[in-house]
Design an enzyme around this catalytic site. Sequence first.
Site, short mmCIF file in Angstrom:
data_model
loop_
_atom_site.label_atom_id
_atom_site.label_comp_id
_atom_site.label_asym_id
_atom_site.label_seq_id
_atom_site.Cartn_x
_atom_site.Cartn_y
_atom_site.Cartn_z
N GLY A 26 15.82 146.90 22.05
CA GLY A 26 15.04 147.87 22.81
C GLY A 26 13.56 147.52 22.86
O GLY A 26 13.18 146.38 22.59
N ALA A 27 12.73 148.53 23.21
CA ALA A 27 11.31 148.29 23.49
C ALA A 27 11.20 147.12 24.48
O ALA A 27 10.55 146.11 24.23
CB ALA A 27 10.49 148.04 22.22
N HIS A 32 12.98 140.38 27.99
CA HIS A 32 14.35 140.92 28.10
C HIS A 32 14.79 140.93 29.57
O HIS A 32 15.94 140.62 29.89
CB HIS A 32 14.40 142.35 27.58
CG HIS A 32 14.01 142.52 26.14
ND1 HIS A 32 12.84 143.12 25.77
CD2 HIS A 32 14.64 142.18 24.99
CE1 HIS A 32 12.76 143.15 24.45
NE2 HIS A 32 13.84 142.59 23.95
N GLN A 56 19.12 143.27 9.54
CA GLN A 56 18.33 142.05 9.74
C GLN A 56 16.86 142.26 9.41
O GLN A 56 16.04 141.36 9.58
CB GLN A 56 18.50 141.51 11.16
CG GLN A 56 17.85 142.33 12.25
CD GLN A 56 18.25 141.83 13.63
OE1 GLN A 56 19.40 141.96 14.05
NE2 GLN A 56 17.31 141.24 14.36
N LYS A 144 12.65 132.25 22.64
CA LYS A 144 11.55 132.74 21.80
C LYS A 144 12.03 132.81 20.35
O LYS A 144 11.31 132.46 19.42
CB LYS A 144 11.11 134.10 22.29
CG LYS A 144 9.77 134.50 21.81
CD LYS A 144 9.89 135.84 21.27
CE LYS A 144 9.02 136.30 20.26
NZ LYS A 144 9.69 137.38 19.55
N GLN A 148 17.34 131.65 15.95
CA GLN A 148 18.43 132.62 16.16
C GLN A 148 19.41 132.11 17.21
O GLN A 148 20.63 132.13 17.00
CB GLN A 148 17.81 133.94 16.60
CG GLN A 148 18.79 134.95 17.17
CD GLN A 148 18.12 136.27 17.50
OE1 GLN A 148 17.80 137.04 16.61
NE2 GLN A 148 17.88 136.54 18.77
N VAL A 171 9.33 133.89 28.00
CA VAL A 171 8.41 134.52 28.96
C VAL A 171 7.12 134.86 28.21
O VAL A 171 7.16 135.42 27.10
CB VAL A 171 9.04 135.80 29.56
CG1 VAL A 171 8.07 136.49 30.49
CG2 VAL A 171 10.34 135.45 30.28
N SER A 181 8.59 142.72 21.56
CA SER A 181 8.48 144.17 21.36
C SER A 181 7.39 144.49 20.36
O SER A 181 6.70 145.50 20.47
CB SER A 181 9.82 144.72 20.87
OG SER A 181 10.84 144.38 21.78
N ARG A 182 7.24 143.63 19.37
CA ARG A 182 6.24 143.87 18.32
C ARG A 182 4.80 143.82 18.84
O ARG A 182 3.89 144.34 18.20
CB ARG A 182 6.39 142.86 17.19
CG ARG A 182 7.63 143.07 16.35
CD ARG A 182 7.61 142.18 15.11
NE ARG A 182 8.61 142.58 14.15
CZ ARG A 182 9.88 142.20 14.15
NH1 ARG A 182 10.29 141.36 15.09
NH2 ARG A 182 10.73 142.61 13.22
P1 AMP Z 1 15.06 141.53 20.68
O1 AMP Z 1 15.11 142.84 21.41
O2 AMP Z 1 13.71 141.17 20.18
O3 AMP Z 1 16.16 141.39 19.64
O4 AMP Z 1 15.39 140.43 21.78
C1 AMP Z 1 16.55 140.47 22.56
C2 AMP Z 1 16.69 139.15 23.27
O5 AMP Z 1 15.55 138.92 24.11
C3 AMP Z 1 16.74 137.96 22.30
O6 AMP Z 1 17.70 137.03 22.77
C4 AMP Z 1 15.35 137.41 22.38
O7 AMP Z 1 15.27 136.03 22.08
C5 AMP Z 1 15.01 137.66 23.84
N1 AMP Z 1 13.55 137.65 24.03
C6 AMP Z 1 12.64 138.38 23.34
N2 AMP Z 1 11.38 138.05 23.76
C7 AMP Z 1 11.52 137.10 24.71
C8 AMP Z 1 10.59 136.35 25.51
N3 AMP Z 1 9.29 136.52 25.41
N4 AMP Z 1 11.11 135.45 26.37
C9 AMP Z 1 12.44 135.26 26.49
N5 AMP Z 1 13.35 135.93 25.76
C10 AMP Z 1 12.91 136.84 24.88
#
Ligand code: AMP
Length: 258
Positions: A26-27, A32, A56, A144, A148, A171, A181-182
């Site tokens: 989320g966020a 995303h 995690q 990013k 993972q 991105v 999100s952070r």
């Molecule tokens: P998260 O919500 O942070 O767990 O991210 C969900 C998915 O979005 C994960 O596969 C992340 O690697 C991807 N993601 C997060 N930030 C970016 C970004 N800046 N560019 C591309 N993918 C992203």
Amino acid sequence: MRIVDSVAGYISDRPAGDIGFVPTMGALHKGHESLIARSVAESELTVASIYVNPTQFNNPDDLAAYPDTLVEDKARLESLGVDVLLLPTYSQIYPDGYRYQVEETQFSHELCGAHRAGHFTGVLTVVMKLLNIVRPRRAYFGEKDYQQYRLISDMVETFFLDVEIVPCPIVRESDGLALSSRNLNLDACSREKAPLIHQLISSELDNDEIAGRLKDSGFEVDYILSRDGRRFAAATIGRNPPVRLIDNVPLAGAGEIK
Ligand code: AMP
């Protein structure tokens, strides 16, 4: 968009066919969005999930400070053409109380794993569960979180899971900061400094010099490391709350590494 807030409900009426899946915490932001747009373009049906997975988070303060923008997230997913949004709860995902875990014993202890005990076991365990619930043909992950992505891709191969793991490019903001999100938790001063990470790892400076410059600018540096043709960084900035940022670049684009 169908919103499903129960794992049992999802399984009992599981969408079938050519499904693309985008798991998130989320966020939501444009990073995303890029994964979702790709899934929508390539798949008959796109399923997204929002689940802030506690197993995690090695640091309870980090979990407590994790941003929550669920109302906006739902509208954004709907407008992007997501067909199903899965919103599971802890007891649905962990009916075993996290007795069963998926553990990788080597790479998961390097880079972020060396600084976040148990982090990747939490990630791999929840992703295994989500893949088994959703049963997508493809699942999309951002580069990013490169470590993972690699660990998930290897897990899928290792356990003969019938899903394609699709990596998606990072991105960035116009100043180079990788969307995260952070970033919502960065105060104005930290936000101004945050793009330094990408600037420095894309430069010709060596890893120690980069770490030194980041420390001089007020970052607490977990690592600056080169491996597998990429340079990886993790560093924390700010106090209220501290924000841990990660990034990576291919070395080919990083000039000559001294
Ligand atoms: P998260 O919500 O942070 O767990 O991210 C969900 C998915 O979005 C994960 O596969 C992340 O690697 C991807 N993601 C997060 N930030 C970016 C970004 N800046 N560019 C591309 N993918 C992203």
